[in-house]
Design a protein around this motif. Structure first.
Motif, mmCIF file in Angstrom:
data_model
loop_
_atom_site.group_PDB
_atom_site.id
_atom_site.type_symbol
_atom_site.label_atom_id
_atom_site.label_comp_id
_atom_site.label_asym_id
_atom_site.label_seq_id
_atom_site.Cartn_x
_atom_site.Cartn_y
_atom_site.Cartn_z
ATOM 1 N N MET A 199 32.034 55.942 35.279
ATOM 2 C CA MET A 199 32.523 54.838 35.073
ATOM 3 C C MET A 199 31.722 54.257 33.956
ATOM 4 S SD MET A 199 33.352 51.200 37.325
ATOM 5 C CE MET A 199 33.802 52.498 38.677
ATOM 6 N N ASP A 200 32.332 53.629 32.838
ATOM 7 C CA ASP A 200 31.685 52.781 31.909
ATOM 8 C C ASP A 200 31.269 51.312 32.106
ATOM 9 O OD1 ASP A 200 33.749 51.688 31.131
ATOM 10 O OD2 ASP A 200 34.051 52.745 29.390
ATOM 11 N N GLU A 201 30.443 50.811 31.353
ATOM 12 C CA GLU A 201 30.168 49.412 31.564
ATOM 13 C C GLU A 201 31.341 48.481 31.693
ATOM 14 O OE1 GLU A 201 27.435 46.062 29.556
ATOM 15 O OE2 GLU A 201 27.202 47.968 28.746
ATOM 16 N N GLU A 202 32.131 48.824 30.615
ATOM 17 C CA GLU A 202 33.343 47.689 30.647
ATOM 18 C C GLU A 202 34.110 47.966 31.648
ATOM 19 O OE1 GLU A 202 37.190 47.201 27.554
ATOM 20 O OE2 GLU A 202 35.433 47.945 26.674
ATOM 21 N N ALA A 203 34.327 49.084 32.322
ATOM 22 C CA ALA A 203 35.393 49.298 33.282
ATOM 23 C C ALA A 203 34.561 48.814 34.560
ATOM 24 C CB ALA A 203 35.514 50.820 33.587
ATOM 25 N N PHE A 204 33.360 48.669 34.763
ATOM 26 C CA PHE A 204 32.581 48.181 35.910
ATOM 27 C C PHE A 204 32.783 46.702 35.712
ATOM 28 C CE2 PHE A 204 28.839 46.006 37.370
ATOM 29 C CZ PHE A 204 28.964 46.611 38.757
ATOM 30 N N MET A 205 32.448 46.155 34.605
ATOM 31 C CA MET A 205 32.843 44.640 34.314
ATOM 32 C C MET A 205 33.917 44.090 34.714
ATOM 33 S SD MET A 205 29.551 43.690 33.798
ATOM 34 C CE MET A 205 30.027 41.987 33.961
ATOM 35 N N LYS A 206 34.840 44.699 34.615
ATOM 36 C CA LYS A 206 36.391 44.446 34.875
ATOM 37 C C LYS A 206 36.345 44.537 36.173
ATOM 38 C CE LYS A 206 41.195 45.972 33.957
ATOM 39 N NZ LYS A 206 41.720 44.771 34.049
ATOM 40 N N LEU A 207 36.029 45.619 37.052
ATOM 41 C CA LEU A 207 36.261 45.405 38.602
ATOM 42 C C LEU A 207 35.323 44.364 39.343
ATOM 43 C CD1 LEU A 207 36.135 49.639 39.023
ATOM 44 C CD2 LEU A 207 37.889 47.967 39.408
ATOM 45 N N LEU A 208 33.982 44.239 38.557
ATOM 46 C CA LEU A 208 33.303 43.276 39.335
ATOM 47 C C LEU A 208 34.089 41.914 39.092
ATOM 48 C CD1 LEU A 208 30.697 42.072 40.329
ATOM 49 C CD2 LEU A 208 29.608 42.232 37.942
ATOM 50 N N SER A 209 34.293 41.424 37.783
ATOM 51 C CA SER A 209 35.040 40.267 37.496
ATOM 52 C C SER A 209 36.391 39.902 38.419
ATOM 53 C CB SER A 209 35.397 40.059 36.121
ATOM 54 O OG SER A 209 36.342 40.846 35.633
ATOM 55 N N GLU A 210 37.145 41.327 38.622
ATOM 56 C CA GLU A 210 38.187 41.050 39.586
ATOM 57 C C GLU A 210 37.831 40.673 40.986
ATOM 58 O OE1 GLU A 210 40.303 44.786 38.819
ATOM 59 O OE2 GLU A 210 41.035 44.094 36.819
ATOM 60 N N ARG A 211 36.780 41.429 41.471
ATOM 61 C CA ARG A 211 36.044 41.433 42.836
ATOM 62 C C ARG A 211 35.764 40.114 43.197
ATOM 63 N NH1 ARG A 211 36.362 41.993 48.094
ATOM 64 N NH2 ARG A 211 34.545 42.025 49.085
#
Length: 71
Positions: A1-13
């Protein structure tokens, strides 16, 4: 998982937890002692929160820091 995908998942959580707690973005920002515009950047994934910010966020949401992270 790249940084952008991780940040999207974190913000959604983070958004999911806030909604589950029945809190508004303004409620959380106030509990954290930050501007609501700063909180919106966190929840939208437009900023990379520091460990201190994640701690304040966990306290405001009454969860552990680990619970902020997507599985």
């Amino acid at each position: 998982m790249d940084e952008e995908a991780f940040m999207k998942l974190l913000s959604e959580r983070i958004r999911q937890l806030r909604i589950e707690k029945g809190l508004t973005q303004i409620d959380i920002a106030s509990k954290m002692g930050i501007d609501d515009s700063s909180y919106r950047k966190i929840e939208s994934g437009r900023t990379n929160p520091t460990s201190r910010t994640l701690y304040k966020l966990a306290v405001a949401l009454d969860v552990s820091v680990a619970e902020l992270f997507p599985e």
